[in-house]
Motif scaffolding. Structure first.
Motif, PDB file in Angstrom:
ATOM      1  N   PRO A  63       0.839  -1.208   0.000  1.00 20.04           N
ATOM      2  CA  PRO A  63       0.000   0.000   0.000  1.00 20.04           C
ATOM      3  C   PRO A  63       0.869   1.252   0.000  1.00 20.04           C
ATOM      4  CG  PRO A  63      -0.008  -1.030   2.168  1.00 20.04           C
ATOM      5  CD  PRO A  63       0.702  -1.980   1.245  1.00 20.04           C
ATOM      6  N   LEU A  64       0.423   2.269  -0.684  1.00 21.83           N
ATOM      7  CA  LEU A  64       1.235   3.475  -0.858  1.00 21.83           C
ATOM      8  C   LEU A  64       0.604   4.692  -0.193  1.00 21.83           C
ATOM      9  CD1 LEU A  64       2.207   2.954  -4.617  1.00 21.83           C
ATOM     10  CD2 LEU A  64       3.474   2.238  -2.568  1.00 21.83           C
ATOM     11  N   ASP A  65      -0.221   4.443   0.824  1.00 18.80           N
ATOM     12  CA  ASP A  65      -0.875   5.534   1.539  1.00 18.80           C
ATOM     13  C   ASP A  65      -0.768   5.297   3.036  1.00 18.80           C
ATOM     14  OD1 ASP A  65      -2.646   3.442   1.949  1.00 18.80           O
ATOM     15  OD2 ASP A  65      -4.131   4.171   0.502  1.00 18.80           O
ATOM     16  N   GLU A  66      -1.683   5.897   3.805  1.00 16.10           N
ATOM     17  CA  GLU A  66      -1.605   5.816   5.262  1.00 16.10           C
ATOM     18  C   GLU A  66      -1.788   4.400   5.799  1.00 16.10           C
ATOM     19  OE1 GLU A  66      -5.794   6.924   4.024  1.00 16.10           O
ATOM     20  OE2 GLU A  66      -3.751   7.646   3.591  1.00 16.10           O
ATOM     21  N   ARG A  67      -2.159   3.443   4.989  1.00 18.85           N
ATOM     22  CA  ARG A  67      -2.210   2.045   5.434  1.00 18.85           C
ATOM     23  C   ARG A  67      -0.811   1.466   5.612  1.00 18.85           C
ATOM     24  NH1 ARG A  67      -5.292  -0.588   0.664  1.00 18.85           N
ATOM     25  NH2 ARG A  67      -3.998   0.987  -0.400  1.00 18.85           N
ATOM     26  N   ASN A  68       0.175   2.090   5.016  1.00 21.49           N
ATOM     27  CA  ASN A  68       1.548   1.600   5.072  1.00 21.49           C
ATOM     28  C   ASN A  68       2.220   2.067   6.357  1.00 21.49           C
ATOM     29  OD1 ASN A  68       4.557   1.681   4.516  1.00 21.49           O
ATOM     30  ND2 ASN A  68       3.837   0.700   2.650  1.00 21.49           N
ATOM     31  N   THR A  69       2.897   1.150   7.027  1.00 23.31           N
ATOM     32  CA  THR A  69       3.546   1.495   8.296  1.00 23.31           C
ATOM     33  C   THR A  69       4.639   2.545   8.119  1.00 23.31           C
ATOM     34  OG1 THR A  69       4.992  -0.420   7.995  1.00 23.31           O
ATOM     35  CG2 THR A  69       3.067  -0.712   9.425  1.00 23.31           C
ATOM     36  N   ALA A  70       5.354   2.510   7.006  1.00 19.53           N
ATOM     37  CA  ALA A  70       6.398   3.506   6.762  1.00 19.53           C
ATOM     38  C   ALA A  70       5.781   4.893   6.606  1.00 19.53           C
ATOM     39  CB  ALA A  70       7.211   3.137   5.528  1.00 19.53           C
ATOM     40  N   TRP A  71       4.659   4.967   5.891  1.00 22.89           N
ATOM     41  CA  TRP A  71       3.951   6.238   5.729  1.00 22.89           C
ATOM     42  C   TRP A  71       3.533   6.774   7.097  1.00 22.89           C
ATOM     43  CZ3 TRP A  71      -0.253   9.132   6.673  1.00 22.89           C
ATOM     44  CH2 TRP A  71      -0.585  10.153   5.790  1.00 22.89           C
ATOM     45  N   ARG A  72       2.942   5.902   7.936  1.00 22.34           N
ATOM     46  CA  ARG A  72       2.481   6.352   9.253  1.00 22.34           C
ATOM     47  C   ARG A  72       3.655   6.784  10.126  1.00 22.34           C
ATOM     48  NH1 ARG A  72      -0.749   1.700   9.019  1.00 22.34           N
ATOM     49  NH2 ARG A  72       0.224   0.765  10.857  1.00 22.34           N
ATOM     50  N   MET A  73       4.762   6.073  10.050  1.00 24.38           N
ATOM     51  CA  MET A  73       5.927   6.446  10.840  1.00 24.38           C
ATOM     52  C   MET A  73       6.419   7.840  10.471  1.00 24.38           C
ATOM     53  SD  MET A  73       8.179   5.789  13.172  1.00 24.38           S
ATOM     54  CE  MET A  73       8.420   4.037  13.513  1.00 24.38           C
ATOM     55  N   VAL A  74       6.539   8.104   9.183  1.00 24.66           N
ATOM     56  CA  VAL A  74       6.982   9.426   8.735  1.00 24.66           C
ATOM     57  C   VAL A  74       6.005  10.500   9.205  1.00 24.66           C
ATOM     58  CG1 VAL A  74       7.342  10.886   6.697  1.00 24.66           C
ATOM     59  CG2 VAL A  74       8.275   8.565   6.758  1.00 24.66           C
ATOM     60  N   SER A  75       4.710  10.240   9.047  1.00 20.59           N
ATOM     61  CA  SER A  75       3.693  11.208   9.450  1.00 20.59           C
ATOM     62  C   SER A  75       3.748  11.488  10.945  1.00 20.59           C
ATOM     63  CB  SER A  75       2.308  10.689   9.060  1.00 20.59           C
ATOM     64  OG  SER A  75       1.297  11.583   9.471  1.00 20.59           O
ATOM     65  N   PHE A  76       3.809  10.429  11.761  1.00 20.27           N
ATOM     66  CA  PHE A  76       3.863  10.604  13.212  1.00 20.27           C
ATOM     67  C   PHE A  76       5.120  11.343  13.643  1.00 20.27           C
ATOM     68  CE2 PHE A  76       1.094   6.603  14.124  1.00 20.27           C
ATOM     69  CZ  PHE A  76      -0.035   7.327  13.790  1.00 20.27           C
ATOM     70  N   LEU A  77       6.247  10.993  13.026  1.00 20.24           N
ATOM     71  CA  LEU A  77       7.519  11.607  13.412  1.00 20.24           C
ATOM     72  C   LEU A  77       7.505  13.106  13.116  1.00 20.24           C
ATOM     73  CD1 LEU A  77      10.428  11.118  14.461  1.00 20.24           C
ATOM     74  CD2 LEU A  77      11.116  10.876  12.083  1.00 20.24           C
ATOM     75  N   LEU A  78       7.072  13.483  11.921  1.00 17.67           N
ATOM     76  CA  LEU A  78       7.036  14.899  11.567  1.00 17.67           C
ATOM     77  C   LEU A  78       6.065  15.668  12.457  1.00 17.67           C
ATOM     78  CD1 LEU A  78       7.090  14.687   7.661  1.00 17.67           C
ATOM     79  CD2 LEU A  78       9.008  15.209   9.192  1.00 17.67           C
ATOM     80  N   GLU A  79       4.938  15.049  12.759  1.00 18.63           N
ATOM     81  CA  GLU A  79       3.957  15.703  13.629  1.00 18.63           C
ATOM     82  C   GLU A  79       4.509  15.868  15.038  1.00 18.63           C
ATOM     83  OE1 GLU A  79      -0.610  14.968  15.301  1.00 18.63           O
ATOM     84  OE2 GLU A  79       0.225  13.705  13.719  1.00 18.63           O
ATOM     85  N   GLU A  80       5.165  14.824  15.551  1.00 20.06           N
ATOM     86  CA  GLU A  80       5.716  14.886  16.907  1.00 20.06           C
ATOM     87  C   GLU A  80       6.789  15.963  17.028  1.00 20.06           C
ATOM     88  OE1 GLU A  80       6.357  14.016  20.895  1.00 20.06           O
ATOM     89  OE2 GLU A  80       4.747  13.320  19.568  1.00 20.06           O
ATOM     90  N   LEU A  81       7.592  16.106  15.995  1.00 22.55           N
ATOM     91  CA  LEU A  81       8.712  17.055  16.041  1.00 22.55           C
ATOM     92  C   LEU A  81       8.352  18.420  15.459  1.00 22.55           C
ATOM     93  CD1 LEU A  81      11.663  14.698  15.050  1.00 22.55           C
ATOM     94  CD2 LEU A  81      10.866  15.346  17.318  1.00 22.55           C
TER      95      LEU A  81
END
Length: 402
Positions: A63-81
């Motif tokens: 999957p190439l959207d928010e279902r992908n764990t890599a996508w979610r990791m990047v999103s969470f990391l940027l949001e957290e920082l």
């Protein structure tokens, strides 16, 4: 220049599962072990006014959207920082998808490491291996809540810094205390998936609670491993439903589950004594502080043989997966060179098991020759397989970046 990161697989050296909890999850106890086998994750990122994440892969099943764990990791990391960035992630799939090797979770951590390198957030790859596990207790995660700081009040939290594109300094100045950021990474990883945090440690790792509460065990030397990749797929969700039904039939209560898993935790701790930190890495699960006993650290083969661990560890999923997929029990027999489907190893191997809920199975062997013999048996049966080795923590971090 893009950052290329090896995204290593894992196996489970035993997996004990409890009855379903009120929150819908299952408590478990397992020992994770990373392997040399890996995907390749390439990350390219730059600060931007708005965040944009783009994923690509050589495998159309990814999957190439928010279902992908890599996508979610990047999103969470940027949001957290509190960082806005344009991020491109390419996943070169070499590991089986949904095979029980943790490939998706490993991809998430590889994306995190690549993003850290690209944006100059933290040189975690080179800083991690030398840190002692006892220093990880700076933050104690209580249940599913946020981290509680136990460091001095003056310690800076990464998300308290000015991380906008125009900020004058990089995050490195905010992470003088590496343990603060390490704990924060673990919390982010646990939001992405239960077995994601293990890949922020690597090597041999004890997992408890849902598997997200992780403890580094002694850095064990590698042994040969054959990974069998069946054609059949196993649904993890269905495997848990089948496990729940078995628990109902056998009357496994919450209290009995706790006793079972606590006993298993203590047994693992006695085998790998000396490698568990005095303070928790993450979570306030059922494990608490583990007892210290005889120092049994050493090569994995020696630990498996000398302690007799293979006489009692098992993967509970085999009890519900094998009846649904008898071909997997037959593959286990082939790996073990045994006459009985699903049986334990003969003298030629150390241990054979389903990894996670499957469908991948693996065998551990004393010598390369024994491993190659297992490969030949699998090939004669028409089963795809790969030869690899277990990967200790030091090598895991040293080899992560290409």
């Amino acid at each position: 220049m893009p950052t290329a990161v090896r995204s290593h697989a894992k196996i489970n050296l035993g997996l004990g599962i409890g009855a379903p909890r009120e929150d819908g999850f299952h408590s478990l106890v397992t020992v994770y072990q990373t392997l040399e086998l890996h995907d390749l994750v390439t990350v390219e990122a730059r600060p931007a006014a708005e965040t944009a994440i783009r994923l690509t892969s050589n495998d159309e099943r990814v999957p190439l959207d928010e279902r992908n764990t890599a996508w979610r990791m990047v999103s969470f990391l940027l949001e957290e920082l509190r960082i806005a960035a344009e991020v491109k992630v390419h996943i070169d799939k070499r590991l089986p998808i949904q095979g029980g090797l943790g490939a998706g979770s490993a991809n998430a951590v590889a994306a995190l490491v690549g993003l850290e390198q690209e944006l100059g957030i933290w040189d975690g790859v080179r800083g991690f291996p030398g840190l002692k596990s006892e220093t990880w207790g700076t933050h104690d995660r209580a249940g599913s809540g946020s981290a509680k700081e136990t460091a001095s009040p003056s310690t800076s939290h990464p998300s308290d810094q000015d991380l906008s594109p125009g900020a004058p300094t990089s995050l490195r100045s905010a992470q003088d205390d590496s343990s603060v950021w390490m704990a924060q990474r673990l919390e982010i990883a646990a939001q992405v998936g239960s077995d994601v945090p293990l890949f922020l440690i690597g090597g041999t790792v004890l997992g408890v609670d849902r598997g997200q509460e992780v403890y580094p065990l002694p850095d064990l030397e590698p042994v040969w491993c054959v990974v069998a990749v069946p054609e059949v797929g196993v649904s993890t969700a269905q495997a848990f439903l089948d496990w729940d039904a078995l628990c109902a039939v056998e009357g496994l209560t919450a209290e009995a589950s706790t006793a079972k898993l606590n006993e298993l935790s203590r047994a693992y701790a006695s085998v790998f004594s000396g490698g568990i930190p005095r303070r928790r890495v993450q979570g306030a699960g059922s494990s608490g502080v583990f007892p210290n006993g005889e120092d049994l650290a050493g090569p994995l083969a020696s630990a498996l043989v000398r302690t007799g661990i293979t006489s009692w560890i098992e993967n509970d999923f085999e009890r519900v997966v094998f009846p649904q997929h008898p071909s997997l029990a037959e593959i286990k027999r082939i790996l073990a060179a045994s006459e009985t489907p699903g049986a334990a190893c003969r003298d030629s191997c150390l241990w054979v098991s389903l990894s996670g809920s499957g469908s991948v199975l693996y065998g551990l062997y004393r010598t390369r020759g024994e491993a190659e013999s297992a490969q030949l048996r699998l090939e004669q049966a028409g089963v795809r397989n790969q030869l690899t080795r277990t990967l200790p923590r030091s090598a895991y971090w040293e080899e992560m970046l290409l």
